[in-house]
Design a protein around this motif. Structure first.
Motif, PDB file in Angstrom:
ATOM      1  N   ILE A  80    -100.574 -35.989  35.821  1.00 33.17           N
ATOM      2  CA  ILE A  80    -100.574 -37.749  36.035  1.00 33.17           C
ATOM      3  C   ILE A  80    -100.071 -38.280  34.632  1.00 33.17           C
ATOM      4  O   ILE A  80    -100.314 -38.359  33.871  1.00 33.17           O
ATOM      5  CB  ILE A  80    -102.514 -38.030  35.462  1.00 33.17           C
ATOM      6  CG1 ILE A  80    -102.785 -37.180  36.827  1.00 33.17           C
ATOM      7  CG2 ILE A  80    -102.488 -39.531  35.643  1.00 33.17           C
ATOM      8  CD1 ILE A  80    -102.166 -37.682  38.415  1.00 33.17           C
ATOM      9  N   ARG A 108     -99.727 -42.203  32.559  1.00 41.47           N
ATOM     10  CA  ARG A 108    -100.075 -43.131  31.933  1.00 41.47           C
ATOM     11  C   ARG A 108     -98.979 -43.729  31.235  1.00 41.47           C
ATOM     12  O   ARG A 108     -98.633 -42.702  30.157  1.00 41.47           O
ATOM     13  CB  ARG A 108    -101.088 -43.430  31.647  1.00 41.47           C
ATOM     14  CG  ARG A 108    -102.390 -42.926  33.191  1.00 41.47           C
ATOM     15  CD  ARG A 108    -102.325 -43.453  34.119  1.00 41.47           C
ATOM     16  NE  ARG A 108    -102.682 -43.616  35.430  1.00 41.47           N
ATOM     17  CZ  ARG A 108    -104.471 -43.878  35.457  1.00 41.47           C
ATOM     18  NH1 ARG A 108    -104.599 -43.109  34.433  1.00 41.47           N
ATOM     19  NH2 ARG A 108    -104.691 -42.562  36.498  1.00 41.47           N
ATOM     20  N   LYS A 109     -98.605 -44.856  31.254  1.00 42.99           N
ATOM     21  CA  LYS A 109     -98.343 -45.840  29.703  1.00 42.99           C
ATOM     22  C   LYS A 109     -99.465 -46.360  28.673  1.00 42.99           C
ATOM     23  O   LYS A 109    -100.942 -46.617  29.019  1.00 42.99           O
ATOM     24  CB  LYS A 109     -97.464 -46.371  29.993  1.00 42.99           C
ATOM     25  CG  LYS A 109     -96.453 -46.151  30.750  1.00 42.99           C
ATOM     26  CD  LYS A 109     -94.796 -47.801  31.274  1.00 42.99           C
ATOM     27  CE  LYS A 109     -93.775 -47.004  32.060  1.00 42.99           C
ATOM     28  NZ  LYS A 109     -93.203 -48.477  32.086  1.00 42.99           N
ATOM     29  N   SER A 110     -98.680 -46.300  27.419  1.00 43.02           N
ATOM     30  CA  SER A 110    -100.422 -46.470  26.075  1.00 43.02           C
ATOM     31  C   SER A 110    -100.636 -47.718  27.187  1.00 43.02           C
ATOM     32  O   SER A 110    -102.010 -47.533  26.508  1.00 43.02           O
ATOM     33  CB  SER A 110     -99.441 -46.779  25.752  1.00 43.02           C
ATOM     34  OG  SER A 110     -98.515 -47.796  24.929  1.00 43.02           O
ATOM     35  N   SER A 141    -101.777 -49.245  29.881  1.00 44.18           N
ATOM     36  CA  SER A 141    -103.026 -48.741  30.521  1.00 44.18           C
ATOM     37  C   SER A 141    -104.393 -48.198  30.221  1.00 44.18           C
ATOM     38  O   SER A 141    -105.598 -48.780  30.542  1.00 44.18           O
ATOM     39  CB  SER A 141    -102.421 -48.165  31.165  1.00 44.18           C
ATOM     40  OG  SER A 141    -102.498 -46.546  31.024  1.00 44.18           O
ATOM     41  N   VAL A 142    -104.164 -48.349  28.948  1.00 40.49           N
ATOM     42  CA  VAL A 142    -105.592 -47.680  28.152  1.00 40.49           C
ATOM     43  C   VAL A 142    -105.638 -48.937  27.014  1.00 40.49           C
ATOM     44  O   VAL A 142    -105.133 -49.535  27.017  1.00 40.49           O
ATOM     45  CB  VAL A 142    -104.966 -46.490  27.358  1.00 40.49           C
ATOM     46  CG1 VAL A 142    -106.642 -46.372  26.502  1.00 40.49           C
ATOM     47  CG2 VAL A 142    -104.368 -45.416  27.832  1.00 40.49           C
ATOM     48  N   GLU A 181    -111.052 -41.198  33.609  1.00 38.16           N
ATOM     49  CA  GLU A 181    -109.329 -40.893  34.561  1.00 38.16           C
ATOM     50  C   GLU A 181    -109.012 -39.964  35.254  1.00 38.16           C
ATOM     51  O   GLU A 181    -108.475 -40.737  35.955  1.00 38.16           O
ATOM     52  CB  GLU A 181    -108.578 -41.622  33.499  1.00 38.16           C
ATOM     53  CG  GLU A 181    -108.873 -43.119  32.384  1.00 38.16           C
ATOM     54  CD  GLU A 181    -108.824 -44.095  33.445  1.00 38.16           C
ATOM     55  OE1 GLU A 181    -107.756 -44.707  33.974  1.00 38.16           O
ATOM     56  OE2 GLU A 181    -109.899 -44.949  33.737  1.00 38.16           O
ATOM     57  N   ALA A 200    -108.090 -39.906  39.139  1.00 37.55           N
ATOM     58  CA  ALA A 200    -106.734 -39.664  39.543  1.00 37.55           C
ATOM     59  C   ALA A 200    -107.027 -38.245  40.355  1.00 37.55           C
ATOM     60  O   ALA A 200    -106.471 -38.810  41.526  1.00 37.55           O
ATOM     61  CB  ALA A 200    -105.931 -38.887  38.281  1.00 37.55           C
ATOM     62  N   TYR A 209    -103.018 -37.096  24.766  1.00 39.13           N
ATOM     63  CA  TYR A 209    -103.030 -38.373  24.140  1.00 39.13           C
ATOM     64  C   TYR A 209    -102.242 -38.349  22.052  1.00 39.13           C
ATOM     65  O   TYR A 209    -102.419 -37.498  21.629  1.00 39.13           O
ATOM     66  CB  TYR A 209    -104.805 -39.212  23.478  1.00 39.13           C
ATOM     67  CG  TYR A 209    -104.232 -40.725  22.527  1.00 39.13           C
ATOM     68  CD1 TYR A 209    -104.576 -41.372  23.523  1.00 39.13           C
ATOM     69  CD2 TYR A 209    -103.788 -40.245  21.506  1.00 39.13           C
ATOM     70  CE1 TYR A 209    -104.933 -42.610  23.261  1.00 39.13           C
ATOM     71  CE2 TYR A 209    -104.315 -41.453  20.580  1.00 39.13           C
ATOM     72  CZ  TYR A 209    -104.592 -43.205  21.160  1.00 39.13           C
ATOM     73  OH  TYR A 209    -104.184 -44.225  20.690  1.00 39.13           O
TER      74      TYR A 209
END
Length: 282
Positions: free
Chosen positions: A48, A50-52, A54-55, A147, A151, A251
């Motif tokens: 998975i 995710r771009k930063s 989205s947090v 999350e 997912a 992260y």
């Protein structure tokens, strides 16, 4: 004996591959490549990405302040490990923070957690700032836990046509999202071991391993041998101590004012050598 035999086999495979490559290098893809996302879906379907942005920004702030606090208080240390009969200090400095009593083992080195604030446990920190930094990691783990459940739920919805299974798992994941996280004492939470509620065990992160280094300040790092990716902070490896089907969340944060912020010119395809990158290969 079995471990040593396995290590010898790995070394022979590595030597054979490098001989076959000669002066050539294997190709690799980054998120900047058009085929990256197609390859991820077809060959790394459980990854998975995710771009930063989205947090939540508030979470970024409290977590990154926690990182900098730990760095300011000199909480990161290099590990002394033994590789092929020789002792080395790791180029990466680390600290393990998590549920009291949890440990992490790699290269025959076992680390014990600095406990994060836990109900029912009397934990004394050297400063309130360290307490807040450890507490920030609980918030990060709670967020990543939710999350990960969402997912995995989405993947299961795609993988199955059994509506009964979908409804049971969807209700389970929804209850997690409404609560925000599981009970604070995860060990007291009874979870039946089946295909639906095992999401709890697979995504309940009980510790955080923080790694820190500035790649541009460490010119003696080894070069990545297969893909010409530049210097390696951590060699290619497989975490053999992970529980089967458990999840791992990463992260990544580049500190302000570091060499990563200052570097503007690089020639490695699709990536800045001053910034920490994570690679996957099969």
């Amino acid at each position: 004996m079995k471990r040593r035999a396995g290590e010898r086999e790995k070394e022979l495979k590595k030597k054979k591959l490098l001989e076959e490559l000669g002066e050539g290098k294997l190709p690799y893809l980054t998120p900047a490549d058009a085929d990256f996302h197609h390859l991820r879906k077809t060959r790394y379907s459980k990854l998975i990405f995710r771009k930063s942005d989205s947090v939540p920004a508030e979470l970024h702030q409290v977590v990154q302040e926690g990182f900098l606090t730990l760095q300011k208080h000199d909480c990161f240390f290099q590990d002394l490990v033994r590789i092929k009969g020789k002792d080395f200090f790791t180029p990466v400095s680390r600290i393990l923070i998590g549920k009291p009593g949890c440990t992490y083992k790699y290269l025959n080195t076992r680390s014990f957690t600095v406990p994060w604030p836990t109900e029912g446990c009397e934990i004394k920190y050297c400063s309130p700032q360290i307490h807040d930094a450890c507490k920030a990691l609980i918030k990060l783990n709670d967020y990543l836990h939710i999350e990960a459940v969402k997912a995995l739920q989405g993947q299961n919805l795609l993988d199955t046509k059994d509506t009964t299974v979908i409804d049971r798992e969807q209700n389970f994941a929804t209850s997690l999202i409404e609560k925000g996280s599981f009970s604070k004492d995860q060990s007291s939470c009874y979870v039946p071991e089946d295909n639906y509620t095992s999401l709890n065990n697979r995504t309940s992160y009980n510790l955080t391993l923080l790694n820190y280094m500035d790649p541009l300040q460490m010119p003696y790092l080894k070069q990545e041998p297969y893909f010409e990716m530049g210097n390696m902070a951590v060699s290619w490896h497989r975490d053999e101590n992970l529980v089967e089907r458990s999840t791992v969340a990463v992260y990544s944060y580049s500190c302000e004012g570091s060499s990563a912020e200052e570097a503007t010119d690089w020639n490695l395809k699709g990536r800045d050598p001053a910034v920490w990158h994570v690679g996957l290969k099969k």
